[in-house]
Design a protein around this motif. Structure first.
Motif, PDB file in Angstrom:
ATOM      1  N   GLU A 578      77.052  55.669  88.497  1.00 15.42           N
ATOM      2  CA  GLU A 578      76.035  55.187  89.433  1.00 15.42           C
ATOM      3  C   GLU A 578      74.889  56.186  89.555  1.00 15.42           C
ATOM      4  O   GLU A 578      73.715  55.804  89.646  1.00 15.42           O
ATOM      5  N   ALA A 579      75.229  57.474  89.531  1.00 16.55           N
ATOM      6  CA  ALA A 579      74.202  58.516  89.610  1.00 16.55           C
ATOM      7  C   ALA A 579      73.283  58.466  88.397  1.00 16.55           C
ATOM      8  O   ALA A 579      72.053  58.597  88.521  1.00 16.55           O
ATOM      9  N   GLU A 580      73.864  58.296  87.220  1.00 17.61           N
ATOM     10  CA  GLU A 580      73.054  58.222  86.004  1.00 17.61           C
ATOM     11  C   GLU A 580      72.132  57.008  86.027  1.00 17.61           C
ATOM     12  O   GLU A 580      70.967  57.087  85.631  1.00 17.61           O
ATOM     13  N   GLU A 581      72.664  55.888  86.512  1.00 15.34           N
ATOM     14  CA  GLU A 581      71.859  54.662  86.533  1.00 15.34           C
ATOM     15  C   GLU A 581      70.652  54.819  87.464  1.00 15.34           C
ATOM     16  O   GLU A 581      69.513  54.504  87.084  1.00 15.34           O
ATOM     17  N   SER A 582      70.891  55.299  88.698  1.00 15.81           N
ATOM     18  CA  SER A 582      69.794  55.426  89.649  1.00 15.81           C
ATOM     19  C   SER A 582      68.849  56.558  89.267  1.00 15.81           C
ATOM     20  O   SER A 582      67.621  56.439  89.419  1.00 15.81           O
ATOM     21  N   GLY A 583      69.390  57.659  88.740  1.00 17.94           N
ATOM     22  CA  GLY A 583      68.532  58.773  88.322  1.00 17.94           C
ATOM     23  C   GLY A 583      67.632  58.396  87.171  1.00 17.94           C
ATOM     24  O   GLY A 583      66.429  58.708  87.172  1.00 17.94           O
ATOM     25  N   LEU A 584      68.198  57.721  86.162  1.00 16.31           N
ATOM     26  CA  LEU A 584      67.386  57.299  85.020  1.00 16.31           C
ATOM     27  C   LEU A 584      66.363  56.255  85.452  1.00 16.31           C
ATOM     28  O   LEU A 584      65.214  56.263  84.974  1.00 16.31           O
ATOM     29  N   CYS A 585      66.754  55.373  86.378  1.00 12.47           N
ATOM     30  CA  CYS A 585      65.816  54.367  86.883  1.00 12.47           C
ATOM     31  C   CYS A 585      64.611  55.048  87.524  1.00 12.47           C
ATOM     32  O   CYS A 585      63.451  54.665  87.276  1.00 12.47           O
ATOM     33  N   ALA A 586      64.862  56.065  88.338  1.00 15.95           N
ATOM     34  CA  ALA A 586      63.771  56.777  89.002  1.00 15.95           C
ATOM     35  C   ALA A 586      62.839  57.431  87.987  1.00 15.95           C
ATOM     36  O   ALA A 586      61.603  57.334  88.102  1.00 15.95           O
ATOM     37  N   LEU A 587      63.406  58.090  86.991  1.00 19.41           N
ATOM     38  CA  LEU A 587      62.565  58.775  86.009  1.00 19.41           C
ATOM     39  C   LEU A 587      61.808  57.783  85.127  1.00 19.41           C
ATOM     40  O   LEU A 587      60.641  58.022  84.770  1.00 19.41           O
ATOM     41  N   ARG A 588      62.452  56.679  84.753  1.00 16.65           N
ATOM     42  CA  ARG A 588      61.748  55.680  83.946  1.00 16.65           C
ATOM     43  C   ARG A 588      60.588  55.070  84.736  1.00 16.65           C
ATOM     44  O   ARG A 588      59.526  54.769  84.177  1.00 16.65           O
ATOM     45  N   CYS A 589      60.775  54.905  86.038  1.00 17.02           N
ATOM     46  CA  CYS A 589      59.668  54.423  86.872  1.00 17.02           C
ATOM     47  C   CYS A 589      58.538  55.449  86.887  1.00 17.02           C
ATOM     48  O   CYS A 589      57.353  55.081  86.817  1.00 17.02           O
ATOM     49  N   LEU A 590      58.875  56.726  86.953  1.00 16.39           N
ATOM     50  CA  LEU A 590      57.850  57.768  86.920  1.00 16.39           C
ATOM     51  C   LEU A 590      57.120  57.773  85.576  1.00 16.39           C
ATOM     52  O   LEU A 590      55.911  58.019  85.523  1.00 16.39           O
ATOM     53  N   VAL A 591      57.853  57.520  84.496  1.00 20.99           N
ATOM     54  CA  VAL A 591      57.214  57.456  83.178  1.00 20.99           C
ATOM     55  C   VAL A 591      56.149  56.357  83.172  1.00 20.99           C
ATOM     56  O   VAL A 591      55.005  56.579  82.759  1.00 20.99           O
ATOM     57  N   ASN A 592      56.515  55.183  83.649  1.00 20.32           N
ATOM     58  CA  ASN A 592      55.559  54.082  83.651  1.00 20.32           C
ATOM     59  C   ASN A 592      54.414  54.337  84.629  1.00 20.32           C
ATOM     60  O   ASN A 592      53.264  53.953  84.354  1.00 20.32           O
ATOM     61  N   MET A 593      54.708  54.963  85.743  1.00 20.88           N
ATOM     62  CA  MET A 593      53.640  55.325  86.676  1.00 20.88           C
ATOM     63  C   MET A 593      52.670  56.295  86.006  1.00 20.88           C
ATOM     64  O   MET A 593      51.442  56.167  86.136  1.00 20.88           O
ATOM     65  N   GLY A 594      53.211  57.273  85.307  1.00 22.67           N
ATOM     66  CA  GLY A 594      52.358  58.252  84.641  1.00 22.67           C
ATOM     67  C   GLY A 594      51.469  57.622  83.589  1.00 22.67           C
ATOM     68  O   GLY A 594      50.282  57.946  83.477  1.00 22.67           O
ATOM     69  N   LYS A 595      52.034  56.714  82.798  1.00 20.01           N
ATOM     70  CA  LYS A 595      51.236  56.036  81.774  1.00 20.01           C
ATOM     71  C   LYS A 595      50.150  55.170  82.408  1.00 20.01           C
ATOM     72  O   LYS A 595      49.021  55.102  81.923  1.00 20.01           O
ATOM     73  N   SER A 596      50.506  54.480  83.507  1.00 17.10           N
ATOM     74  CA  SER A 596      49.540  53.593  84.147  1.00 17.10           C
ATOM     75  C   SER A 596      48.440  54.367  84.861  1.00 17.10           C
ATOM     76  O   SER A 596      47.331  53.850  85.037  1.00 17.10           O
ATOM     77  N   MET A 597      48.723  55.588  85.286  1.00 21.29           N
ATOM     78  CA  MET A 597      47.714  56.396  85.979  1.00 21.29           C
ATOM     79  C   MET A 597      46.750  57.072  85.009  1.00 21.29           C
ATOM     80  O   MET A 597      45.799  57.738  85.443  1.00 21.29           O
ATOM     81  N   GLN A 598      46.975  56.925  83.710  1.00 23.12           N
ATOM     82  CA  GLN A 598      46.051  57.483  82.732  1.00 23.12           C
ATOM     83  C   GLN A 598      44.738  56.707  82.744  1.00 23.12           C
ATOM     84  O   GLN A 598      44.704  55.517  83.027  1.00 23.12           O
ATOM     85  N   GLU A 599      43.656  57.415  82.414  1.00 16.08           N
ATOM     86  CA  GLU A 599      42.364  56.749  82.290  1.00 16.08           C
ATOM     87  C   GLU A 599      42.437  55.717  81.165  1.00 16.08           C
ATOM     88  O   GLU A 599      42.965  55.999  80.090  1.00 16.08           O
ATOM     89  N   PRO A 600      41.932  54.497  81.396  1.00 17.22           N
ATOM     90  CA  PRO A 600      41.919  53.500  80.309  1.00 17.22           C
ATOM     91  C   PRO A 600      41.141  54.015  79.104  1.00 17.22           C
ATOM     92  O   PRO A 600      40.246  54.855  79.233  1.00 17.22           O
ATOM     93  N   ASP A 601      41.480  53.479  77.939  1.00 21.38           N
ATOM     94  CA  ASP A 601      40.845  53.946  76.701  1.00 21.38           C
ATOM     95  C   ASP A 601      39.362  53.646  76.647  1.00 21.38           C
ATOM     96  O   ASP A 601      38.616  54.293  75.907  1.00 21.38           O
TER      97      ASP A 601
END
Length: 897
Positions: A578-601
């Motif tokens: 359960e810890a791995e599932e929720s921890g990975l979920c949090a980090l994967r959300c941060l990955v997508n947040m980071g990509k989306s916060m990038q300046e558009p091309d």
């Protein structure tokens, strides 16, 4: 039964033919095969073998094969009428096996080409035999006629390869075409004959001339008028019916020009009507009705022919084009109706093959629609949009799904979407999404999925017409509650919000509220959460910098921190899964947040700007958010320290800010990456990802302050040397990590060469050089290629500061000859041939950039330890000269043994 030679004669001895062949048919066929084997002997000259066998069978005794048989006056026409049924059957088998066996030999070989010449000598005899055997009207013997059809097919098939350019040989065989067509008229021989003609038309349509094809068209038309397709329409796919369909379809393929250009012909009208009728048989397409899939292939060919005619005409369109296009429209009308999905209870009973076949049919419909758009233009799109509104108003949900599927197919072909904007505005303004959400009656499960796909198909339209976004996004968020739709709906939400972020800025609060409700749903997948949170982050990115933007991003981080808390609590309680599932979920959300916060091309950037040493005032605005993100990373990595997925996600989060030139929540200080990389060891899972991240950091830092970038590079270099030493400078300890270490080392060139070659770490450099040579000599592919790339980079000429150039020259002076020898030895045979190309590039760079290259290569070539003893000194000298001469080309001369 024996074939023997005496006085250059061939004699058939002991030919025993029973009055009835059925019990001995297999024996007789084997006898025929034995006779053909004799025919194929090198020393045998049995040119008129067919006539000889006919004569023996006619007289029911073996006769001598003499030169009188070679007289052109001796014709099978004199012998065949005297033969009985059993003799005709035997002769037909012999003729069939003869041509089948000869076709297996090479006509261009000096040893076997004579067999093909001898076949020609028997052609007239075969034709006379076939005229008798295929004349079903006179003998009424089904078995004899079917064997005759098999023999006919074998000879025509052979002629396709042997005589396609020799009409002299082909013409006698063409005299059998009318007989083959007549056999279609008899029920007893129809199926076998239809299969035969279908195959011939498929591989050698030139065999039949225009008059034959016209006769065939008349036959097809008569059978259609007699109702041959009625059983098919009722879903009964018998053998005779399927044989007729196959014959009809292959005729259509070879007669496209006539079918298109003669729309007023009654024959053409009858055949084209049949092609339309075949699209309307009972049963689900593919799963129960296989005819419709076969028929769609014809319509695809028909449409492609029309497109070629339309584009190939310099003047106005052909006068028949309008009529042909009307046929296409009628075919499309029937096709989309056939593409309707079955009710869920029906679909649930299908086998996997039936499901796949239905999917294939839908794919074929998509292909036909896309081709038809090229032919018909936007009018076909308008037609389906009107159908969508009609089926929506009548709540014909299965029909609506099929129509939306067709619109999605057409979307892939429309290059200028502006031409359908008015049509789409009418469609999406009709309450499409609200009607689907609020429907009182049960909907097909496929309808929502197709509607979501429709949104993805027309993302550009919603960008241009943002007034439709609220209804569309409400529908998508509503669809997330269905597990079957959640993934595709989340993708559509992410795509739409990324593309339309500017238009959605006022709705940030509403999106955060929607996501808050979403997190309370049970069974929400990781993929859904990370895409939706990434979609919201994209809208926040478009928000003007200020308090509102910071608060919105902070609210989004709250959801991530909730997963972090679950991860920590689960880890403390020993619930690691359960810890791995929720921890990975949090980090994967941060990955997508980071990509989306990038300046558009498409945002302009100043490539000439230089860092001025002053802190950007916006940097401090993100300090709190950065601290929270880093705390999330630390918490998860502490709780799950040996999890490769966590390490990889951490790397991805760090890298999202590397490309950014403006401050942001993921644009961390280089020291963050520096500390993360330095904390790893050889046992760290996904260490290769960490080293690649360090390399990406170096590439990004070339525009940073000199002192800052040098400090990061120094830390990375020390860690790199430490890892290589931990492997005892042996790439076989871990080839993948060795390759990644070399990849990181290559990133130091040329901007950080002053750090890499620092005089204070010459011992470590020497050991690393030893490591690279071991990699070059290794049998492991990845380290060898990475080492070759490292030396290619180091050998290359750069514009360097004089102090740095001196360091490079010193390294090349000390190790250049040694490395050159390893490379030359590898090319000469120490490495597999498939890997030689990887070693050519560094040698090419060396020969081009270094004045000492010729001497080093020469020393390697004439070394006493040179790996090949098969190359002479003269060949080595020539090779050396060629290397220097051809340094500017990609491929060097080979010295591979």
């Amino acid at each position: 039964n024996v074939l023997c030679r005496s006085s250059n004669d061939i004699e058939l001895q002991d030919m025993v033919l029973t009055p009835k062949l059925s019990p001995g048919a297999l024996v007789v066929r084997k006898l025929c095969a034995a006779l053909i084997a004799y025919f194929l002997r090198q020393s045998v000259s049995w040119s008129r073998c067919v006539l000889h066998v006919l004569c023996c069978l006619s007289q029911k005794s073996a006769i001598t094969y003499d030169h009188s048989l070679l007289d052109p006056q001796n014709q099978a026409a004199m012998v065949v009428p005297t033969m009985g049924r059993d003799q005709l059957l035997t002769a037909t088998w012999f003729a069939t096996i003869l041509v089948e066996e000869v076709s297996k030999t090479n006509p261009y070989s000096a040893k076997t080409s004579k067999y093909h010449d001898r076949v020609v000598s028997n052609l007239e005899d075969i034709v006379q035999l076939q005229h008798k055997v295929m004349d079903f009207k006179s003998h009424q013997d089904t078995a004899l006629a079917e064997d005759g059809i098999a023999c006919f097919k074998a000879w025509v098939t052979y002629s396709h390869g042997a005589w396609v350019e020799n009409t002299t040989h082909l013409e006698p065989l063409r005299t059998l075409a009318p007989l083959s067509l007549e056999l279609l008229l008899h029920d007893e021989t129809f199926e076998a004959t239809a299969d035969c003609i279908t195959e011939i038309l498929g591989i050698f349509s030139q065999y039949f001339d225009a008059s034959h094809l016209y006769s065939l068209a008349l036959f097809l038309t008569r059978r259609i008028e007699q109702g041959v397709l009625s059983t098919l329409s009722q879903g009964e796919f018998g053998a005779d019916s399927m044989a007729f369909v196959s014959l009809l379809l292959v005729y259509g393929d070879v007669s496209l020009q006539d079918l298109a250009s003669q729309p007023d012909s009654p024959v053409v009208q009858g055949i084209m009507g049949a092609f339309l009728q075949l699209l309307a048989c009972d049963g689900w397409a593919g799963a129960e009705d296989e005819v419709c899939t076969m028929t769609l292939e014809f319509w695809q060919s028909y449409i492609e022919h029309l497109i070629e005619s339309l584009h190939g005409s310099d003047d106005e369109a052909e006068p028949w084009m309008d009529s042909a296009q009307q046929y296409v429209l009628r075919a499309i009308e029937k096709s989309w109706l056939k593409a309707k999905v079955p009710p869920d209870e029906v679909y649930a009973k299908w086998t996997s093959d039936q499901m796949a076949d239905f999917g294939v049919f839908r794919g074929d419909v998509r292909d036909v629609l896309q081709s038809s758009y090229v032919l018909l233009g936007p009018s076909i799109f308008d037609r389906f949009a009107d159908l969508a509104i009609q089926t929506l108003q009548s709540q014909a949900w299965f029909h609506l799904e099929a129509v939306l599927f067709c619109l999605n197919a057409l979307a892939e072909t429309i290059s200028d979407e502006d031409v359908v904007d008015a049509t789409l505005s009418t469609l999406f303004g009709s309450g499409l999404f609200a009607s689907i959400m609020d429907a009182a009656s049960p909907l097909p499960s496929k309808l929502r999925q197709t509607a979501v796909a429709t949104i993805s198909s027309f993302t550009a339209f919603f960008e241009r017409n943002d007034q439709f976004l609220p209804a569309m996004l409400t529908f998508l968020f509503n669809s997330l509650q269905d597990p079957r739709l959640a993934d595709v709906a989340a993708k559509a939400i992410f795509s739409t919000c990324s593309s339309c972020r500017g238009s959605l800025v006022p709705e940030v609060s509403a999106f955060l509220h929607q996501y808050s409700a979403l997190t309370r749903w049970q069974g929400l997948s990781l993929g859904t959460k990370e895409r939706v949170i990434g979609a919201i982050a994209a809208i926040i990115q478009a928000t003007p910098t200020g308090t509102y933007k910071l608060e919105s991003f902070g609210n989004l981080l709250d959801f991530v921190e909730q997963d972090i808390q679950v991860c920590q609590q689960s880890a403390d309680s020993g619930r690691l899964e359960e810890a791995e599932e929720s921890g990975l979920c949090a980090l994967r959300c941060l990955v997508n947040m980071g990509k989306s916060m990038q300046e558009p091309d498409d945002v302009a950037i100043d490539l000439e700007s230089e860092p001025n040493g002053h802190a950007d005032p916006h940097t401090q605005l993100w300090a709190s958010s950065q601290g929270r993100i880093l705390q999330c990373l630390d918490s998860v990595n502490t709780a799950l320290s040996n999890n490769g997925d966590i390490v990889e996600a951490t790397c991805q989060i760090l890298r999202t800010g590397y490309k950014e030139r403006s401050p942001g929540p993921f644009v961390f200080s280089p020291k963050i990456t520096e500390a993360f990389v330095a904390s790893t060891t050889l046992t760290t899972p996904r260490l290769e990802q960490v080293l690649d991240t360090a390399g990406a950091m170096l590439a990004k830092n070339t525009r940073a302050k000199a002192s800052e970038s040098t400090a990061v590079a120094t830390t990375f270099l020390a860690h790199l040397f430490h890892l290589v030493a931990a492997m005892h400078h042996d790439p076989t300890v871990d080839p993948e990590i060795s390759s990644s270490c070399l990849g990181l080392a290559s990133r130091f060139i040329p901007h950080y060469l002053h750090t890499f070659l620092d005089a204070r770490c010459q011992g470590e450099v020497a050991n690393f050089i030893l490591f690279t040579t071991r990699c070059l000599m290794s049998q492991e592919i990845m380290p060898r290629r990475s080492a070759a790339f490292f030396w290619s980079s180091l050998f290359q000429s750069y514009e360097l500061h004089s102090d740095v150039q001196a360091l490079v020259d010193n390294i090349l002076h000390r190790y250049g000859a040694q490395v050159t020898q390893v490379i030359v030895f590898g090319i000469a045979g120490d490495v597999p041939r498939s890997e030689i190309e990887a070693l050519i590039e560094p040698l090419r760079k060396l020969a081009f950039a270094q004045s000492r290259a010729k001497q080093w290569i020469s020393d390697a070539l004439f070394s006493s330890t040179f790996p090949s003893s098969k190359i002479t000194e003269a060949e080595k000298r020539v090779w050396l000269q060629q290397i220097i001469k051809y340094v500017r080309i990609r491929e060097l001369p080979s010295i591979v043994t």
